[in-house]
Design a protein around this motif. Structure first.
Motif, PDB file in Angstrom:
ATOM      1  N   ARG A 279      -0.551   6.292   9.766  1.00  0.00           N
ATOM      2  CA  ARG A 279      -1.356   5.885   8.607  1.00  0.00           C
ATOM      3  C   ARG A 279      -1.059   6.777   7.409  1.00  0.00           C
ATOM      4  O   ARG A 279      -0.728   7.957   7.563  1.00  0.00           O
ATOM      5  CB  ARG A 279      -2.845   5.957   8.936  1.00  0.00           C
ATOM      6  CG  ARG A 279      -3.337   4.821   9.803  1.00  0.00           C
ATOM      7  CD  ARG A 279      -4.841   4.887   9.978  1.00  0.00           C
ATOM      8  NE  ARG A 279      -5.329   3.701  10.685  1.00  0.00           N
ATOM      9  CZ  ARG A 279      -5.735   2.595  10.088  1.00  0.00           C
ATOM     10  NH1 ARG A 279      -5.718   2.519   8.770  1.00  0.00           N
ATOM     11  NH2 ARG A 279      -6.164   1.578  10.789  1.00  0.00           N
TER      12      ARG A 279
ATOM     13  N   TYR B  90      -2.563   7.554   3.221  1.00  0.00           N
ATOM     14  CA  TYR B  90      -3.783   7.458   2.421  1.00  0.00           C
ATOM     15  C   TYR B  90      -3.492   7.813   0.968  1.00  0.00           C
ATOM     16  O   TYR B  90      -2.530   8.518   0.662  1.00  0.00           O
ATOM     17  CB  TYR B  90      -4.851   8.419   2.967  1.00  0.00           C
ATOM     18  CG  TYR B  90      -5.155   8.217   4.422  1.00  0.00           C
ATOM     19  CD1 TYR B  90      -4.542   8.994   5.395  1.00  0.00           C
ATOM     20  CD2 TYR B  90      -6.045   7.224   4.830  1.00  0.00           C
ATOM     21  CE1 TYR B  90      -4.804   8.795   6.736  1.00  0.00           C
ATOM     22  CE2 TYR B  90      -6.314   7.017   6.168  1.00  0.00           C
ATOM     23  CZ  TYR B  90      -5.686   7.809   7.125  1.00  0.00           C
ATOM     24  OH  TYR B  90      -5.949   7.597   8.460  1.00  0.00           O
TER      25      TYR B  90
ATOM     26  N   THR C 237      -3.538  -4.034  -1.879  1.00  0.00           N
ATOM     27  CA  THR C 237      -4.994  -4.021  -2.007  1.00  0.00           C
ATOM     28  C   THR C 237      -5.349  -3.886  -3.480  1.00  0.00           C
ATOM     29  O   THR C 237      -4.767  -3.056  -4.195  1.00  0.00           O
ATOM     30  CB  THR C 237      -5.623  -2.894  -1.161  1.00  0.00           C
ATOM     31  OG1 THR C 237      -7.043  -2.994  -1.196  1.00  0.00           O
ATOM     32  CG2 THR C 237      -5.185  -1.510  -1.607  1.00  0.00           C
TER      33      THR C 237
ATOM     34  N   GLN D 170       0.589  -7.050   1.705  1.00  0.00           N
ATOM     35  CA  GLN D 170      -0.133  -7.858   0.725  1.00  0.00           C
ATOM     36  C   GLN D 170      -0.724  -7.016  -0.399  1.00  0.00           C
ATOM     37  O   GLN D 170      -1.064  -7.540  -1.458  1.00  0.00           O
ATOM     38  CB  GLN D 170      -1.266  -8.627   1.415  1.00  0.00           C
ATOM     39  CG  GLN D 170      -0.770  -9.656   2.405  1.00  0.00           C
ATOM     40  CD  GLN D 170       0.060 -10.714   1.733  1.00  0.00           C
ATOM     41  OE1 GLN D 170      -0.355 -11.331   0.757  1.00  0.00           O
ATOM     42  NE2 GLN D 170       1.276 -10.939   2.232  1.00  0.00           N
TER      43      GLN D 170
ATOM     44  N   TYR E 240       0.300  -0.928  -3.297  1.00  0.00           N
ATOM     45  CA  TYR E 240       1.106  -1.188  -2.122  1.00  0.00           C
ATOM     46  C   TYR E 240       1.590   0.134  -1.526  1.00  0.00           C
ATOM     47  O   TYR E 240       1.904   1.076  -2.250  1.00  0.00           O
ATOM     48  CB  TYR E 240       2.346  -2.000  -2.482  1.00  0.00           C
ATOM     49  CG  TYR E 240       2.084  -3.341  -3.101  1.00  0.00           C
ATOM     50  CD1 TYR E 240       1.919  -3.477  -4.477  1.00  0.00           C
ATOM     51  CD2 TYR E 240       2.025  -4.495  -2.318  1.00  0.00           C
ATOM     52  CE1 TYR E 240       1.696  -4.708  -5.055  1.00  0.00           C
ATOM     53  CE2 TYR E 240       1.810  -5.737  -2.888  1.00  0.00           C
ATOM     54  CZ  TYR E 240       1.643  -5.834  -4.251  1.00  0.00           C
ATOM     55  OH  TYR E 240       1.418  -7.063  -4.823  1.00  0.00           O
TER      56      TYR E 240
ATOM     57  N   VAL F 290      -0.092  -2.646   6.204  1.00  0.00           N
ATOM     58  CA  VAL F 290      -1.353  -3.270   5.817  1.00  0.00           C
ATOM     59  C   VAL F 290      -2.166  -2.271   5.014  1.00  0.00           C
ATOM     60  O   VAL F 290      -2.566  -1.220   5.519  1.00  0.00           O
ATOM     61  CB  VAL F 290      -2.151  -3.728   7.052  1.00  0.00           C
ATOM     62  CG1 VAL F 290      -3.467  -4.360   6.607  1.00  0.00           C
ATOM     63  CG2 VAL F 290      -1.340  -4.707   7.887  1.00  0.00           C
ATOM     64  N   GLU F 291      -2.403  -2.634   3.758  1.00  0.00           N
ATOM     65  CA  GLU F 291      -3.186  -1.796   2.863  1.00  0.00           C
ATOM     66  C   GLU F 291      -4.653  -2.233   2.872  1.00  0.00           C
ATOM     67  O   GLU F 291      -4.947  -3.420   3.025  1.00  0.00           O
ATOM     68  CB  GLU F 291      -2.646  -1.891   1.425  1.00  0.00           C
ATOM     69  CG  GLU F 291      -1.209  -1.486   1.258  1.00  0.00           C
ATOM     70  CD  GLU F 291      -0.219  -2.650   1.424  1.00  0.00           C
ATOM     71  OE1 GLU F 291       0.962  -2.477   1.063  1.00  0.00           O
ATOM     72  OE2 GLU F 291      -0.627  -3.730   1.909  1.00  0.00           O
ATOM     73  N   SER F 292      -5.538  -1.263   2.666  1.00  0.00           N
ATOM     74  CA  SER F 292      -6.969  -1.561   2.591  1.00  0.00           C
ATOM     75  C   SER F 292      -7.668  -0.492   1.765  1.00  0.00           C
ATOM     76  O   SER F 292      -7.074   0.547   1.452  1.00  0.00           O
ATOM     77  CB  SER F 292      -7.583  -1.630   3.987  1.00  0.00           C
ATOM     78  OG  SER F 292      -7.453  -0.384   4.650  1.00  0.00           O
ATOM     79  N   GLY F 293      -8.910  -0.770   1.412  1.00  0.00           N
ATOM     80  CA  GLY F 293      -9.717   0.221   0.717  1.00  0.00           C
ATOM     81  C   GLY F 293      -9.911  -0.021  -0.763  1.00  0.00           C
ATOM     82  O   GLY F 293     -10.647   0.721  -1.423  1.00  0.00           O
TER      83      GLY F 293
ATOM     84  N   LEU G 150      -7.667   4.684  -0.511  1.00  0.00           N
ATOM     85  CA  LEU G 150      -6.865   3.620   0.054  1.00  0.00           C
ATOM     86  C   LEU G 150      -6.253   4.070   1.375  1.00  0.00           C
ATOM     87  O   LEU G 150      -5.915   5.243   1.543  1.00  0.00           O
ATOM     88  CB  LEU G 150      -5.747   3.214  -0.912  1.00  0.00           C
ATOM     89  CG  LEU G 150      -6.168   2.829  -2.320  1.00  0.00           C
ATOM     90  CD1 LEU G 150      -4.951   2.351  -3.110  1.00  0.00           C
ATOM     91  CD2 LEU G 150      -7.248   1.776  -2.317  1.00  0.00           C
ATOM     92  N   SER G 151      -6.102   3.107   2.275  1.00  0.00           N
ATOM     93  CA  SER G 151      -5.464   3.377   3.564  1.00  0.00           C
ATOM     94  C   SER G 151      -4.303   2.425   3.772  1.00  0.00           C
ATOM     95  O   SER G 151      -4.303   1.307   3.257  1.00  0.00           O
ATOM     96  CB  SER G 151      -6.462   3.200   4.704  1.00  0.00           C
ATOM     97  OG  SER G 151      -7.498   4.140   4.631  1.00  0.00           O
ATOM     98  N   CYS G 152      -3.331   2.880   4.538  1.00  0.00           N
ATOM     99  CA  CYS G 152      -2.169   2.060   4.870  1.00  0.00           C
ATOM    100  C   CYS G 152      -1.890   2.227   6.349  1.00  0.00           C
ATOM    101  O   CYS G 152      -1.704   3.354   6.822  1.00  0.00           O
ATOM    102  CB  CYS G 152      -0.965   2.495   4.052  1.00  0.00           C
ATOM    103  SG  CYS G 152       0.600   1.726   4.539  1.00  0.00           S
TER     104      CYS G 152
END
Length: 114
Positions: free
Chosen positions: A78, A80, A108, A106, A95, A5-8, A20-22
């Motif tokens: 995690r 980054y 980011t 998905q 990704y 799950v990617e975010s940021g 970005l974080s994973c």
């Protein structure tokens, strides 16, 4: 359940920064290289950064070297990507994955306005 799950991501002006974080779950994280890929609009997904299992070695694509920094926290499962001095051409979906690949997340979206 194997999951990445990617975010940021977000919208940022050229010259700005994002981190970005994973989050990885359901897999052995600390025995594999960790990677970030980018898919720009209309282009294929490309490898932009890679880090060894203990973080001793890293690789960067020419387009991001000197501006992006990949890191990982094996205890937290995690990874980054610190992105500085962002450029318009950094726009795309980012990704994360391990080597060998697991199922893709998905991604980011990162959008850099010029």
């Amino acid at each position: 359940q194997v999951q990445l799950v990617e975010s940021g991501g977000g919208l940022v002006q050229a010259g700005g920064s994002l981190r970005l974080s994973c989050a990885a779950s359901g897999m052995i994280f600390d025995k594999s290289d960790f990677t970030w890929y980018r898919q720009a609009p209309g282009k294929q997904r490309e490898l932009i950064a890679r880090i060894s299992p203990v973080g001793s070695d890293s690789y960067y694509a020419d387009s991001v070297r000197g501006r992006f920094t990949i890191s990982r926290d094996n205890f937290m499962h995690r990874g980054y990507l610190q992105m500085n001095n962002l450029k318009f051409e950094d726009t795309g979906v980012y990704y994360c994955n391990l080597i060998p690949w697991r199922d893709w997340g998905q991604g980011t979206q990162v959008t850099v306005s010029s």
